[in-house]
Motif scaffolding. Sequence first.
Motif, mmCIF file in Angstrom:
data_model
loop_
_atom_site.group_PDB
_atom_site.id
_atom_site.type_symbol
_atom_site.label_atom_id
_atom_site.label_comp_id
_atom_site.label_asym_id
_atom_site.label_seq_id
_atom_site.Cartn_x
_atom_site.Cartn_y
_atom_site.Cartn_z
ATOM 1 N N ARG A 37 123.129 15.859 83.633
ATOM 2 C CA ARG A 37 123.226 14.397 83.630
ATOM 3 C C ARG A 37 123.991 13.905 82.409
ATOM 4 N NH1 ARG A 37 119.269 16.150 86.521
ATOM 5 N NH2 ARG A 37 118.460 14.968 88.292
ATOM 6 N N LEU A 38 123.724 14.520 81.255
ATOM 7 C CA LEU A 38 124.457 14.146 80.040
ATOM 8 C C LEU A 38 125.937 14.510 80.167
ATOM 9 C CD1 LEU A 38 121.862 15.338 77.365
ATOM 10 C CD2 LEU A 38 122.262 12.989 78.162
ATOM 11 N N LYS A 39 126.212 15.675 80.740
ATOM 12 C CA LYS A 39 127.603 16.093 80.936
ATOM 13 C C LYS A 39 128.314 15.121 81.874
ATOM 14 C CE LYS A 39 130.507 19.833 82.618
ATOM 15 N NZ LYS A 39 130.551 21.148 83.237
ATOM 16 N N ALA A 40 127.660 14.736 82.960
ATOM 17 C CA ALA A 40 128.261 13.786 83.903
ATOM 18 C C ALA A 40 128.503 12.447 83.230
ATOM 19 C CB ALA A 40 127.362 13.617 85.129
ATOM 20 N N GLU A 53 130.717 19.724 77.683
ATOM 21 C CA GLU A 53 129.758 20.823 77.509
ATOM 22 C C GLU A 53 129.449 21.055 76.034
ATOM 23 O OE1 GLU A 53 131.238 24.257 79.580
ATOM 24 O OE2 GLU A 53 130.839 23.357 81.545
ATOM 25 N N ASP A 54 130.464 20.984 75.176
ATOM 26 C CA ASP A 54 130.250 21.183 73.744
ATOM 27 C C ASP A 54 129.335 20.103 73.174
ATOM 28 O OD1 ASP A 54 131.888 23.398 73.790
ATOM 29 O OD2 ASP A 54 133.631 22.373 72.915
ATOM 30 N N ILE A 55 129.578 18.858 73.540
ATOM 31 C CA ILE A 55 128.752 17.764 73.033
ATOM 32 C C ILE A 55 127.316 17.925 73.521
ATOM 33 C CG2 ILE A 55 128.351 15.267 73.116
ATOM 34 C CD1 ILE A 55 131.451 14.944 73.218
ATOM 35 N N TYR A 82 119.783 10.255 75.390
ATOM 36 C CA TYR A 82 121.048 9.582 75.720
ATOM 37 C C TYR A 82 121.634 8.908 74.486
ATOM 38 C CZ TYR A 82 121.269 10.349 80.743
ATOM 39 O OH TYR A 82 121.414 10.921 81.981
ATOM 40 N N ARG A 83 120.790 8.338 73.638
ATOM 41 C CA ARG A 83 121.297 7.720 72.411
ATOM 42 C C ARG A 83 121.919 8.789 71.515
ATOM 43 N NH1 ARG A 83 116.951 4.695 70.363
ATOM 44 N NH2 ARG A 83 117.634 3.071 71.785
ATOM 45 N N MET A 84 121.254 9.951 71.427
ATOM 46 C CA MET A 84 121.789 11.043 70.628
ATOM 47 C C MET A 84 123.149 11.495 71.193
ATOM 48 S SD MET A 84 119.757 14.538 69.535
ATOM 49 C CE MET A 84 118.197 13.708 69.528
ATOM 50 N N ASN A 87 125.804 8.908 70.373
ATOM 51 C CA ASN A 87 126.207 8.989 68.967
ATOM 52 C C ASN A 87 127.097 10.197 68.699
ATOM 53 O OD1 ASN A 87 124.769 6.665 68.479
ATOM 54 N ND2 ASN A 87 122.989 7.709 67.627
ATOM 55 N N ARG A 88 126.772 11.345 69.293
ATOM 56 C CA ARG A 88 127.623 12.539 69.128
ATOM 57 C C ARG A 88 129.001 12.304 69.741
ATOM 58 N NH1 ARG A 88 125.027 17.433 66.937
ATOM 59 N NH2 ARG A 88 123.215 16.423 66.069
ATOM 60 N N TRP A 89 129.013 11.624 70.873
ATOM 61 C CA TRP A 89 130.280 11.329 71.544
ATOM 62 C C TRP A 89 131.142 10.426 70.669
ATOM 63 C CZ3 TRP A 89 131.336 6.603 74.653
ATOM 64 C CH2 TRP A 89 132.589 6.669 75.285
ATOM 65 N N ILE A 90 130.530 9.393 70.097
ATOM 66 C CA ILE A 90 131.270 8.472 69.215
ATOM 67 C C ILE A 90 131.800 9.243 68.001
ATOM 68 C CG2 ILE A 90 131.014 6.520 67.633
ATOM 69 C CD1 ILE A 90 129.128 5.281 69.753
ATOM 70 N N ASP A 91 130.973 10.101 67.412
ATOM 71 C CA ASP A 91 131.429 10.918 66.280
ATOM 72 C C ASP A 91 132.616 11.785 66.681
ATOM 73 O OD1 ASP A 91 129.413 9.833 64.751
ATOM 74 O OD2 ASP A 91 128.088 11.584 64.902
ATOM 75 N N HIS A 92 132.526 12.381 67.879
ATOM 76 C CA HIS A 92 133.623 13.214 68.375
ATOM 77 C C HIS A 92 134.900 12.385 68.530
ATOM 78 C CE1 HIS A 92 135.761 16.244 70.702
ATOM 79 N NE2 HIS A 92 136.100 15.260 71.514
ATOM 80 N N LYS A 93 134.773 11.198 69.108
ATOM 81 C CA LYS A 93 135.944 10.329 69.306
ATOM 82 C C LYS A 93 136.565 9.956 67.958
ATOM 83 C CE LYS A 93 136.856 8.771 73.001
ATOM 84 N NZ LYS A 93 137.886 9.319 73.877
ATOM 85 N N ARG A 94 135.737 9.632 67.000
ATOM 86 C CA ARG A 94 136.253 9.265 65.680
ATOM 87 C C ARG A 94 136.997 10.426 65.033
ATOM 88 N NH1 ARG A 94 130.799 6.277 63.820
ATOM 89 N NH2 ARG A 94 131.250 4.235 64.699
#
Length: 193
Positions: A37-40, A53-55, A82-84, A87-94
């Motif tokens: 679900r997180l991957k999707a 997958e890495d995130i 989901y919040r975690m 946040n990891r996704w935003i860090d990755h984007k930055r």
Amino acid sequence: MSALPGRSALDGELMSRVVTSADRDAFNALAMHYAPRLKAWLMHRGEGDSTSEDIVQDVLAAVWQKAASFDGAKASFSTWVYRMTRNRWIDHKRKHDRLQPTAPSDMIHLVDEPDDSLHAGLEEAEAAQAVRDALATLPPEQKQMLYLAFFEGLSHSAIAERTGIAIGTVKSRIRAPLKKLRTTLEAYRKDVP
């Protein structure tokens, strides 16, 4: 994000086992449910398969390492995970999506590219609010059926089995709100002028 119906108590119990006894089976049960679900969720936001997958792997490792910091009184596990992930996704984007230096000769081509819409962000925000407003008007039994079908990914027969409701009723409780939402949100379709 609100707690996922039907999962909150189970997730709380599983996290309690992870915190108190480092129960790998409980952790695996959480990971097996939430990882796809997180991957999707990440892929829906434009991330590629391997990045998603890495995130998710990073998030699940953090869940294991920071299990003691989970407080079910403050938020459900689904909200926390989901919040975690967000946040990891935003860090990755930055970290990875910074603008790369562009040669001056390439700048001419970039300047001439047309914008899709000057109001695209506003239109998306209005559409998202319209979805929230439309969902808020649905009866609780229809919201539950939509949740089970789309967030938990259950089939109609699995929903009927879990809730004890006839399969025909399950289908109508899913079909009716979808039809209502489609009608309500028709104005927000991209191909409508």
